[in-house]
Design an enzyme around this catalytic site. Structure first.
Site, PDB file in Angstrom:
ATOM      1  N   TRP A   1       0.798  -1.221   0.000  1.00  0.00           N
ATOM      2  CA  TRP A   1       0.000   0.000   0.000  1.00  0.00           C
ATOM      3  C   TRP A   1       0.833   1.274   0.000  1.00  0.00           C
ATOM      4  CZ3 TRP A   1       1.786   2.372   4.245  1.00  0.00           C
ATOM      5  CH2 TRP A   1       2.130   1.599   5.375  1.00  0.00           C
TER       6      TRP A   1
ATOM      7  N   SER B   1      -5.120  -4.426   0.442  1.00  0.00           N
ATOM      8  CA  SER B   1      -6.522  -4.114   0.732  1.00  0.00           C
ATOM      9  C   SER B   1      -6.762  -2.622   0.928  1.00  0.00           C
ATOM     10  CB  SER B   1      -6.978  -4.878   1.979  1.00  0.00           C
ATOM     11  OG  SER B   1      -6.929  -6.272   1.759  1.00  0.00           O
TER      12      SER B   1
ATOM     13  N   CYS C   1      10.242   1.275   2.240  1.00  0.00           N
ATOM     14  CA  CYS C   1      11.165   0.230   2.685  1.00  0.00           C
ATOM     15  C   CYS C   1      12.603   0.732   2.748  1.00  0.00           C
ATOM     16  CB  CYS C   1      11.072  -0.982   1.766  1.00  0.00           C
ATOM     17  SG  CYS C   1      11.338  -0.597   0.013  1.00  0.00           S
TER      18      CYS C   1
ATOM     19  N   GLU D   1      10.637  -8.626  -2.208  1.00  0.00           N
ATOM     20  CA  GLU D   1      11.230  -7.342  -1.821  1.00  0.00           C
ATOM     21  C   GLU D   1      10.579  -6.965  -0.502  1.00  0.00           C
ATOM     22  OE1 GLU D   1      11.840  -4.016  -0.732  1.00  0.00           O
ATOM     23  OE2 GLU D   1      10.687  -3.175  -2.378  1.00  0.00           O
TER      24      GLU D   1
ATOM     25  N   VAL E   1       5.302 -11.463   6.314  1.00  0.00           N
ATOM     26  CA  VAL E   1       4.386 -11.949   5.275  1.00  0.00           C
ATOM     27  C   VAL E   1       5.182 -12.537   4.113  1.00  0.00           C
ATOM     28  CG1 VAL E   1       2.537 -11.334   3.676  1.00  0.00           C
ATOM     29  CG2 VAL E   1       2.609 -10.298   5.956  1.00  0.00           C
ATOM     30  N   GLY E   2       6.316 -11.935   3.790  1.00  0.00           N
ATOM     31  CA  GLY E   2       7.168 -12.473   2.730  1.00  0.00           C
ATOM     32  C   GLY E   2       7.653 -13.876   3.034  1.00  0.00           C
TER      33      GLY E   2
ATOM     34  N   GLY F   1       6.434  -6.369   0.327  1.00  0.00           N
ATOM     35  CA  GLY F   1       5.736  -6.119   1.581  1.00  0.00           C
ATOM     36  C   GLY F   1       6.622  -6.425   2.765  1.00  0.00           C
ATOM     37  N   SER F   2       6.013  -6.742   3.887  1.00  0.00           N
ATOM     38  CA  SER F   2       6.752  -6.960   5.124  1.00  0.00           C
ATOM     39  C   SER F   2       7.487  -8.293   5.103  1.00  0.00           C
ATOM     40  CB  SER F   2       5.803  -6.924   6.322  1.00  0.00           C
ATOM     41  OG  SER F   2       4.991  -8.083   6.358  1.00  0.00           O
ATOM     42  N   THR F   3       8.540  -8.371   5.897  1.00  0.00           N
ATOM     43  CA  THR F   3       9.327  -9.605   5.970  1.00  0.00           C
ATOM     44  C   THR F   3       8.525 -10.775   6.527  1.00  0.00           C
ATOM     45  OG1 THR F   3      11.424  -8.413   6.071  1.00  0.00           O
ATOM     46  CG2 THR F   3      11.401 -10.643   6.976  1.00  0.00           C
TER      47      THR F   3
END
Length: 484
Positions: free
Chosen positions: A156, A183, A292, A258, A238-239, A234-236
């Site tokens: 986002w 979202s 980031c 990334e 969730v990655g 996105g975040s680590t």
């Protein structure tokens, strides 16, 4: 309530060439993070919608890959032109949906246009090779071909650019693409990129977008049998989940990840202190620090620490904060209440752990004014973890060796910067930092469409931009020919 972009209903999903309502029972309410107004409401995508999008992509991909390179190039370049033609409309969407300031929104469109123009050259830059064989009469041909179908999960914070950074190169080299935007930004991360490439002439099915809750469609989007590559930004945490699912959740597929960062901005004893202080203020607080590559930690040699801190604090106090639609605003709202709550906790923890508050602006709704903490040590959470907000820590280094040690005292390694009047000294220092990207006498926030982009450690896997993107979104295929 509906909204539009480029003549289409922006509450719809593009699936197989048709703009359709989602089939989930869930309704998404798109909120302006600055004033809390409702932008639009839409039906979210369901698992069945994901299936339909991937099947349409699979059906359309081979013909798209077989399209002459010059024709694909022209379509991708046309998309870049359309981004510019729709600039003002996109700027307004980025402001109201993602909380982007006007300057950041314009920067984002420029970045998206740049990578799209670069990608327009990719169809003519995909090269195979012929290798000799140890067997008489045999020839080895190694073809470089499209992966097939690519699933793109975008964030986002820079929703347009970070969707298009994967979409444009993937399409250019012959893949079909399905986008799952965040979202919070279904329009700027999904509808707008899809509409731009559709309007440019990408055939039906080659690009689709499905906006839905991660809890409903997220795992299925990754484990689906059709995509050969999942490109996630996105975040680590969730990655990591995406990577695990891509390997263990169904047919194995490759991933481009990334992820998070904790960028150090190192000021050596011979740096231009005035310039460094101004640069640090911009690099820490651009887009509310929700990048980031944002500067998380300023590491300053003890010899110039006090001078730098004084000038940095002065620069931060003059940062325009407020309405993101107003000209000149640098810091606008954070994206949502979850982010806001996390930042409040980080502020209180920094104080509890012993950091000294140098700047503490007010918090008004989701508008968090810049915060600066000094006397920070590398074991404090504000220095260890990615902040993703307008909070910055200043650490004092005993000397150059200690500065390098502090810079590397993180599980992340996306971007960094080092400031010195001696370029050779700075370059040698940069090589000591375990980071995918290091910039000398510049911001940590940097991106050029033809230059490698990516991190080390927990900041991700894979590389974007230029030749690196061509490699990421294609695969090698060996065809052995025995002639006699």
């Amino acid at each position: 309530m509906t909204a539009t972009f480029a003549g289409i209903d922006a509450t719809k999903h593009l699936i197989g060439g048709q703009w359709v309502e989602g089939n989930s029972d869930r309704i998404s309410t798109n909120i302006n993070p600055y004033d809390d107004s409702v932008i639009a409401e839409s039906k979210q995508a369901s698992i069945a919608d994901v299936d339909a999008a991937y099947e349409a992509a699979k059906k359309a991909q081979a013909e798209w890959a077989a399209t002459p390179a010059a024709e694909r190039s022209a379509i991708i370049y046309r998309a870049a032109e359309l981004l510019e033609e729709h600039r003002e409309e996109i700027v307004e969407w980025l402001i109201k949906e993602s909380g982007s300031t006007r300057s950041k929104a314009n920067l984002e469109i420029t970045l998206a246009g740049n990578i799209t123009k670069e990608s327009a050259s990719f169809p003519g830059r995909v090269h195979g090779r012929i290798s000799p064989s140890n067997t008489p009469g045999k020839e080895n041909r190694v073809y470089r071909v499209a992966k097939g179908v690519v699933g793109v999960i975008s964030p986002w914070n820079f929703p347009l650019n970070l969707s298009i950074r994967s979409v444009a190169p993937a399409l250019a080299v012959g893949n079909a693409v399905v986008i799952k935007p965040a979202s919070d930004t279904p329009v700027t991360g999904g509808v707008i990129p899809a509409r731009i490439f559709e309007e440019a002439g990408v055939p039906a099915g080659v690009i689709s977008t499905v906006a839905g809750a991660g809890s409903e469609i997220g795992d299925h989007f990754v484990t689906h049998a059709v995509p050969k590559l999942i490109s996630f930004t996105g975040s680590t945490p969730v990655g990591r989940r995406v990577g695990e699912l891509a390997i263990n959740g169904g047919p194995m597929k490759t991933v481009a990840l990334e992820l998070g960062g904790n960028a150090p901005f190192v000021v050596l004893a011979d740096a231009d202190i005035d310039a460094a202080a101004q640069a640090a203020a911009v690099g820490a607080f651009l887009h509310q620090g929700q990048i980031c590559m944002s500067i998380n930690r300023v590491i300053v040699d003890a010899a110039v620490h006090d001078e730098f801190l004084e000038k940095f604090v002065e620069a931060v106090k003059n940062i325009p904060t407020g309405d993101p639609s107003a000209e000149g605003t640098l810091v606008g709202p954070v994206i949502n209440d979850s982010q806001l709550s996390g930042l409040k906790e980080k502020i209180e923890l920094a104080k509890k752990e012993g950091a000294t508050v140098q700047v503490e602006g007010p918090i008004e709704g989701r508008l968090v004014h810049p915060h600066v903490f000094s006397d920070v040590t590398s074991d404090m959470e504000i220095a260890r973890e990615e902040i993703f907000g307008p909070l910055i820590s200043v650490l004092k280094a005993d000397d150059e060796a200690h500065a390098a040690e502090l810079a590397n005292a993180s599980d992340f390694g996306l971007s960094a910067a080092v400031w010195s009047k001696d370029i050779d000294r700075a370059a040698q220092f940069a090589l000591q930092i375990d980071s995918g990207m290091v910039h000398i006498n510049d911001l940590t926030v940097n991106d050029e469409p033809h230059v490698m982009f990516g991190g080390s450690k927990n900041s991700g896997l894979g590389r974007f931009n230029g030749d690196w993107a061509i490699e990421e979104f294609t695969t090698d295929r060996w065809i052995g020919i025995k002639r006699s």
